[in-house]
Scaffold this motif. Structure first.
Motif, PDB file in Angstrom:
ATOM      1  N   TYR A 158       0.827  -1.212   0.000  1.00 24.16           N
ATOM      2  CA  TYR A 158       0.000   0.000   0.000  1.00 24.16           C
ATOM      3  C   TYR A 158       0.856   1.254   0.000  1.00 24.16           C
ATOM      4  N   LEU A 159       2.040   1.181   0.599  1.00 21.39           N
ATOM      5  CA  LEU A 159       2.951   2.310   0.551  1.00 21.39           C
ATOM      6  C   LEU A 159       3.330   2.596  -0.896  1.00 21.39           C
ATOM      7  N   ASP A 160       3.659   1.534  -1.641  1.00 22.34           N
ATOM      8  CA  ASP A 160       4.044   1.689  -3.048  1.00 22.34           C
ATOM      9  C   ASP A 160       2.854   2.074  -3.916  1.00 22.34           C
ATOM     10  N   ARG A 161       1.662   1.699  -3.477  1.00 22.11           N
ATOM     11  CA  ARG A 161       0.471   1.977  -4.277  1.00 22.11           C
ATOM     12  C   ARG A 161      -0.063   3.385  -4.031  1.00 22.11           C
ATOM     13  N   SER A 162      -0.094   3.802  -2.770  1.00 18.46           N
ATOM     14  CA  SER A 162      -0.679   5.100  -2.421  1.00 18.46           C
ATOM     15  C   SER A 162       0.257   6.262  -2.721  1.00 18.46           C
ATOM     16  N   ASN A 163       1.551   5.958  -2.964  1.00 19.22           N
ATOM     17  CA  ASN A 163       2.485   7.062  -3.182  1.00 19.22           C
ATOM     18  C   ASN A 163       2.161   7.851  -4.442  1.00 19.22           C
ATOM     19  N   LEU A 164       1.418   7.257  -5.374  1.00 20.34           N
ATOM     20  CA  LEU A 164       1.074   7.990  -6.595  1.00 20.34           C
ATOM     21  C   LEU A 164       0.241   9.222  -6.268  1.00 20.34           C
ATOM     22  N   SER A 165      -0.762   9.055  -5.408  1.00 16.69           N
ATOM     23  CA  SER A 165      -1.602  10.198  -5.030  1.00 16.69           C
ATOM     24  C   SER A 165      -0.806  11.208  -4.225  1.00 16.69           C
ATOM     25  N   ASN A 166       0.063  10.709  -3.324  1.00 15.03           N
ATOM     26  CA  ASN A 166       0.910  11.629  -2.561  1.00 15.03           C
ATOM     27  C   ASN A 166       1.804  12.437  -3.498  1.00 15.03           C
TER      28      ASN A 166
ATOM     29  N   VAL B 295       9.731  -7.558  -7.912  1.00 16.11           N
ATOM     30  CA  VAL B 295       9.318  -6.967  -9.184  1.00 16.11           C
ATOM     31  C   VAL B 295       8.608  -5.636  -8.955  1.00 16.11           C
ATOM     32  N   TRP B 296       7.642  -5.616  -8.006  1.00 12.30           N
ATOM     33  CA  TRP B 296       6.911  -4.356  -7.853  1.00 12.30           C
ATOM     34  C   TRP B 296       7.783  -3.280  -7.184  1.00 12.30           C
ATOM     35  N   ALA B 297       8.753  -3.694  -6.375  1.00  7.56           N
ATOM     36  CA  ALA B 297       9.677  -2.710  -5.803  1.00  7.56           C
ATOM     37  C   ALA B 297      10.514  -2.061  -6.905  1.00  7.56           C
ATOM     38  N   GLY B 298      10.989  -2.891  -7.838  1.00  5.16           N
ATOM     39  CA  GLY B 298      11.762  -2.357  -8.959  1.00  5.16           C
ATOM     40  C   GLY B 298      10.955  -1.399  -9.807  1.00  5.16           C
ATOM     41  N   LEU B 299       9.700  -1.761 -10.080  1.00  5.34           N
ATOM     42  CA  LEU B 299       8.838  -0.888 -10.884  1.00  5.34           C
ATOM     43  C   LEU B 299       8.524   0.414 -10.155  1.00  5.34           C
ATOM     44  N   THR B 300       8.396   0.344  -8.832  1.00  2.00           N
ATOM     45  CA  THR B 300       8.159   1.559  -8.056  1.00  2.00           C
ATOM     46  C   THR B 300       9.337   2.513  -8.203  1.00  2.00           C
ATOM     47  N   MET B 301      10.555   1.985  -8.105  1.00  2.00           N
ATOM     48  CA  MET B 301      11.733   2.842  -8.237  1.00  2.00           C
ATOM     49  C   MET B 301      11.870   3.400  -9.650  1.00  2.00           C
ATOM     50  N   VAL B 302      11.497   2.599 -10.646  1.00  2.00           N
ATOM     51  CA  VAL B 302      11.567   3.068 -12.031  1.00  2.00           C
ATOM     52  C   VAL B 302      10.627   4.249 -12.261  1.00  2.00           C
ATOM     53  N   THR B 303       9.530   4.306 -11.514  1.00  2.00           N
ATOM     54  CA  THR B 303       8.564   5.403 -11.663  1.00  2.00           C
ATOM     55  C   THR B 303       9.230   6.756 -11.418  1.00  2.00           C
TER      56      THR B 303
ATOM     57  N   ALA C 162       2.144   2.816 -18.235  1.00  2.00           N
ATOM     58  CA  ALA C 162       2.736   1.515 -18.585  1.00  2.00           C
ATOM     59  C   ALA C 162       3.344   0.845 -17.358  1.00  2.00           C
ATOM     60  N   ILE C 163       4.052   1.624 -16.542  1.00  2.00           N
ATOM     61  CA  ILE C 163       4.694   1.061 -15.351  1.00  2.00           C
ATOM     62  C   ILE C 163       3.647   0.504 -14.395  1.00  2.00           C
ATOM     63  N   ARG C 164       2.589   1.268 -14.170  1.00  2.00           N
ATOM     64  CA  ARG C 164       1.582   0.845 -13.189  1.00  2.00           C
ATOM     65  C   ARG C 164       0.799  -0.384 -13.666  1.00  2.00           C
ATOM     66  N   PHE C 165       0.679  -0.566 -14.971  1.00  2.00           N
ATOM     67  CA  PHE C 165       0.010  -1.770 -15.485  1.00  2.00           C
ATOM     68  C   PHE C 165       0.772  -3.023 -15.032  1.00  2.00           C
ATOM     69  N   PHE C 166       2.089  -3.029 -15.249  1.00  2.00           N
ATOM     70  CA  PHE C 166       2.877  -4.196 -14.864  1.00  2.00           C
ATOM     71  C   PHE C 166       3.003  -4.299 -13.344  1.00  2.00           C
TER      72      PHE C 166
ATOM     73  N   ARG D  96       9.898  12.350  -6.658  1.00  2.00           N
ATOM     74  CA  ARG D  96      10.703  11.289  -7.286  1.00  2.00           C
ATOM     75  C   ARG D  96      11.444  10.485  -6.206  1.00  2.00           C
ATOM     76  N   TRP D  97      11.964  11.177  -5.207  1.00  2.00           N
ATOM     77  CA  TRP D  97      12.613  10.480  -4.111  1.00  2.00           C
ATOM     78  C   TRP D  97      11.644   9.529  -3.395  1.00  2.00           C
ATOM     79  N   LEU D  98      10.387   9.905  -3.350  1.00  2.00           N
ATOM     80  CA  LEU D  98       9.380   9.070  -2.683  1.00  2.00           C
ATOM     81  C   LEU D  98       9.324   7.678  -3.313  1.00  2.00           C
ATOM     82  N   PHE D  99       9.286   7.622  -4.640  1.00  2.00           N
ATOM     83  CA  PHE D  99       9.231   6.329  -5.326  1.00  2.00           C
ATOM     84  C   PHE D  99      10.503   5.506  -5.081  1.00  2.00           C
TER      85      PHE D  99
END
Length: 479
Positions: free
Chosen positions: A43-51, A105-113, A124-128, A192-195
């Motif tokens: 949820y931290l990785d998911r909710s950070n988009l709105s933050n 995998v999802w940690a890597g995608l979070t950092m790529v964001t 595209a990132i959030r789809f995967f 960006r640092w958040l991700f």
């Protein structure tokens, strides 16, 4: 009164078999710590988009219209696609390998964001990322239902769900801290640092799961469980034959079962009663407030009250329904009332938007609406209870189907009724909330009648059986 005292005594002083209390303490520690930390980081990785959105990302990447909602929809589509395959994978790949691999995998995608330069890249990132996160929620509920008895399940489901809400709540404070201390560091904006930081936090949890997660009672080889404890763990749950689900007959019977559709539709409806919180309406309301301009810390911190209320409500209802011997359906009526009243409060406030009292009413409505999160733990525990004597992978299919159905609807529901461009009042969404809240109460009543009838029939069949083994007659249908 005497009956109440007796029930309380029984609830708080459970009689265990020799060695069972120690076993429960061990699985509580190793299962719940990993599952809760996993869901927290999820949820931290998911909710950070709105933050990030309210902390400068909207302006930096040039968001327009409902692009934020489209990104959430892309995540949801991936999440939906991954539901059933992810849960079925637990039949073939040990959970202590599968869960941590998905986390990496999802940690890597979070950092790529953090490197995104336009909204389309994040889509595209959030789809995967959605595909990678698909097993976390329903997979954990499947594992909890595999280890815990009906008496124990509600509290554990509540603690697990509350951990995800804690991730949402703490995410706001983390973003505030990052924005104030790291914004501009090494040429990177705070969002960006958040991700980057959220992704890094996830990796140690994945390593912990790989080493310590015990899989299921029948497959565990956890070094901290003795042979007698492994045998005891198997004996605590109903002896259900577990066959390979990959057959046309299995899927045909599973998808034609009233149990499947009863709980899938329940969670489709209930999932939309969480729309105020899952679509971060309070943050968007503050961002587009008709009279007040809120600072970045306020935009991130004020909405944290929503998941805080959700945590309290989740733990309260999970514990209460355990105490009431599994009457999980009661939550459906509470949520129905909550959805109707909180929507009416926002609609009333929208009639006089510049009145300071209007803001207070909206704050109260969104905080109270956070209480509907209680349905996550309680309804999935209800499904686990009702399916306790069914084939394990049929239970996995139902749990995955519940989340699949809910997210499939939410993929378009949020755009139609809660688009970011509809802020601050979301009038259509308020009327939609009233409708689904009433429908939830009605569906809950019907499903509780059917599950009670089903359980009575199962008990009667078991009583008539001379074998003395609890085997549901429906198991054979899924072979």
């Amino acid at each position: 009164m005497a009956m109440t005292r007796s029930t309380l005594r029984e609830y708080f002083h459970t009689e265990y078999q020799p060695g069972e209390r120690k076993l429960v303490q061990k699985i509580d520690f190793f299962i719940l710590t990993f599952c809760c930390l996993s869901y927290f980081t999820n949820y931290l990785d998911r909710s950070n988009l709105s933050n990030a959105y309210v902390s400068g990302m909207e302006e930096d990447l040039g968001f327009v219209g409902n692009q934020l909602n489209i990104i959430n929809t892309c995540f949801t589509v991936g999440y939906v696609i991954g539901q059933i395959p992810a849960n079925l994978s637990l039949h073939y790949v040990k959970p202590r390998y599968f869960f941590p691999a998905c986390m990496v995998v999802w940690a890597g995608l979070t950092m790529v964001t953090a490197s995104a330069q336009k909204p389309q890249s994040i889509m595209a990132i959030r789809f995967f990322q959605g595909i990678a996160e698909a097993t976390t929620f329903v997979g954990t509920h499947y594992i909890l239902g595999s280890w815990y008895t009906e008496r124990e399940l509600g509290k554990r489901s509540g603690i697990f769900t509350a951990s995800g809400l804690a991730g949402t709540m703490i995410g706001g404070f983390i973003q505030t801290g990052i924005h104030s201390s790291l914004d501009g560091r090494n040429g990177l904006r705070g969002w960006r640092w958040l991700f980057i930081i959220d992704g890094i936090i996830t990796l140690p949890v994945a390593l912990y799961g790989f080493i310590f997660f015990p899989d299921t009672p029948s497959t565990t080889k956890a070094f901290y469980l003795t042979e007698s404890e492994r045998a005891l763990a198997v004996s605590r749950v109903p002896p259900v034959e577990d066959r390979s689900p990959v057959s046309w007959t299995f899927f045909k019977n599973a998808f034609s079962s009233w149990l499947f559709w009863g709980f899938v539709v329940l969670w489709i409806i209930a999932g939309e009663t969480e729309s105020f919180s899952t679509n971060t309406l309070m943050a968007l309301y503050l961002k587009k407030h008709p009279t007040t301009t809120y600072s970045v810390p306020q935009l991130n911190n004020y909405p944290t009250g929503v998941p805080a209320v959700g945590i309290i409500s989740t733990l309260f209802w999970a514990t209460l329904t355990d105490f009431l011997r599994g009457k999980r359906y009661l939550v459906g009526y509470f949520i129905g009332i909550t959805g109707v009243v909180t929507s009416a409060m926002v609609l009333a406030a929208s009639k006089d938007p510049t009145n300071p009292a209007s803001t207070a009413v909206v704050f109260g409505a969104y905080y109270w609406a956070g209480a509907v999160y209680a349905c996550q733990a309680t309804f999935f525990a209800w499904a686990n209870d009702a399916l306790r004597y069914e084939q394990h992978m049929f239970r996995a299919i139902v749990l995955a189907g519940m989340n699949l159905g809910s997210n499939a609807v939410n993929a378009w529901w949020s755009i139609i009724f809660y688009g970011a461009s509809m802020a601050p009042w979301f009038t259509k969404g308020m009327w939609a909330m009233i409708a689904v809240s009433i429908l939830l109460a009605i569906w809950t009543a019907g499903l509780s009648y059917m599950t009670t009838k089903h359980e009575r029939a199962r008990r009667a069949e078991f009583t008539e059986s001379s074998s003395g083994v609890v085997v549901d007659h429906k198991i054979a249908e899924y072979a």
